[in-house]
Design an enzyme around this catalytic site. Structure first.
Site, PDB file in Angstrom:
ATOM      1  N   GLY A  68       0.817  -1.198   0.000  1.00  0.00           N
ATOM      2  CA  GLY A  68       0.000   0.000   0.000  1.00  0.00           C
ATOM      3  C   GLY A  68       0.855   1.254   0.000  1.00  0.00           C
ATOM      4  N   ARG A 224      -6.089  -2.741   4.967  1.00  0.00           N
ATOM      5  CA  ARG A 224      -5.824  -1.630   5.854  1.00  0.00           C
ATOM      6  C   ARG A 224      -7.000  -1.520   6.816  1.00  0.00           C
ATOM      7  NH1 ARG A 224      -1.356  -2.033   4.439  1.00  0.00           N
ATOM      8  NH2 ARG A 224       0.053  -0.459   3.523  1.00  0.00           N
ATOM      9  N   HIS A 271      -0.555  -6.388  12.667  1.00  0.00           N
ATOM     10  CA  HIS A 271      -0.054  -5.951  11.358  1.00  0.00           C
ATOM     11  C   HIS A 271       1.266  -6.652  11.021  1.00  0.00           C
ATOM     12  CE1 HIS A 271      -0.166  -2.386   8.307  1.00  0.00           C
ATOM     13  NE2 HIS A 271       0.278  -3.497   7.744  1.00  0.00           N
TER      14      HIS A 271
END
Length: 312
Positions: A68, A224, A271
């Site tokens: 990203g 995300r 994450h």
């Protein structure tokens, strides 16, 4: 050239450029105004990677080491026209797909419950859902979405459906546009989010999206955190209608007092889809290739946008 990996540790860097190591430290390694090729520090807060950009008057390429680019895009308006933003396509597919499969299997088979029981010395048997015979919907069918399906293939699924921004056909089958989500969501036992965060996908998984998921379905987010409306998800989790496995959250990091930690039916990982032993060799290969292309005036890979261009 500013690199977040010490240049002396990267084999095959092209000769000629002056390389500086900067991984987000308070002090810059050189004058940002002289930087032509900026590799954004990996897994640092957005403010860290954005900090030198306003002073980079000579920069031509901004390269992320993440799939990203949403963490640097807000600062690109400070740059002159013609700067190319490149992502790390090819670096994270294997690791993120591995974690996606891990989250699905752990959630369905109740692994977090087993760990809690082991901590108490309790033997808790019983039937659990299998991945076999389930229908999986992958929302965001780029290279990571395709890698996820590659790893799902041996698990005897009933069906895999794919969704991306626009319709197309792949070797594995059709890819549906986002507009088809309302019809596809009620059919899926597992919904995997692997889409980039954009204006179009922010809060894509909102109350309406979640309400269309079937009772007992599992939502997996490796995209995300802001792709999911956290409050809407909490409502579904607390009702017991849905379960979730989240590698990303909104907010992130998740504060200790946040209700997501204690919501029923949720598995949270911090994450960790990308940072594995597979990251470093793939990142180094990407950097040597991109820098060689830049030095030799060859087309760069993974160009997401160019500043000053229409739509950028």
């Amino acid at each position: 050239m500013w690199l977040p990996i010490p240049p002396r540790e990267i084999e095959g860097l092209p000769a000629g450029p002056r390389y500086h190591h900067w991984d987000g430290a308070e002090d810059f390694p050189a004058d940002p105004a002289d930087c032509a090729f900026y590799v954004v520090p990996y897994m640092r807060p957005p403010a860290v990677g954005q900090r030198p950009l306003s002073r980079m008057r000579s920069v031509q390429v901004v390269q992320t080491l993440s799939a990203g680019t949403d963490h640097v895009e807000p600062a690109l308006r400070q740059l002159p026209p013609g700067v190319r933003l490149c992502n790390a396509r090819g670096v994270h597919e294997a690791s993120t797909a591995e974690l996606t499969l891990t989250l699905i299997l752990a959630s369905l088979r109740g692994v977090p419950d087993f760990v809690r029981a082991q901590d108490k010395g309790e033997w808790r048997g019983g039937f659990r859902p299998a991945l076999a015979d389930k229908s999986v919907l992958i929302v965001g069918y780029g290279s990571i979405g395709a890698a996820i399906e590659d790893r799902l293939a041996p698990f005897e699924l009933a069906r895999v459906a794919r969704v991306a921004r626009s319709a197309r056909t792949t070797e594995r089958g059709p890819v549906h546009p986002l507009a088809d989500l309302p019809a596809l969501l009620p059919q899926a036992d597992v919904v995997v989010l692997s889409t980039p965060l954009t204006d179009a996908t922010r809060h894509l998984a909102d109350a309406g999206f979640l309400s269309r998921m079937k009772d007992g379905a599992l939502l997996v987010n490796v995209a995300r955190g802001a792709v999911v409306d956290t409050e809407a998800l909490l409502t579904e989790l607390e009702s017991g209608r849905l379960s979730a496995a989240l590698d990303v959250t909104d907010p992130e990091p998740l504060p200790p007092e946040h209700p997501l930690w204690r919501a029923p039916g949720v598995l949270v990982s911090p994450h960790v889809g990308g940072p594995t032993s597979a990251f470093r060799p793939r990142a180094e290969r990407l950097l040597t290739d991109q820098l060689s292309r830049w030095v030799n005036r060859e087309p760069l890979r993974n160009v997401i946008l160019t500043t000053g261009a229409a739509g950028a």
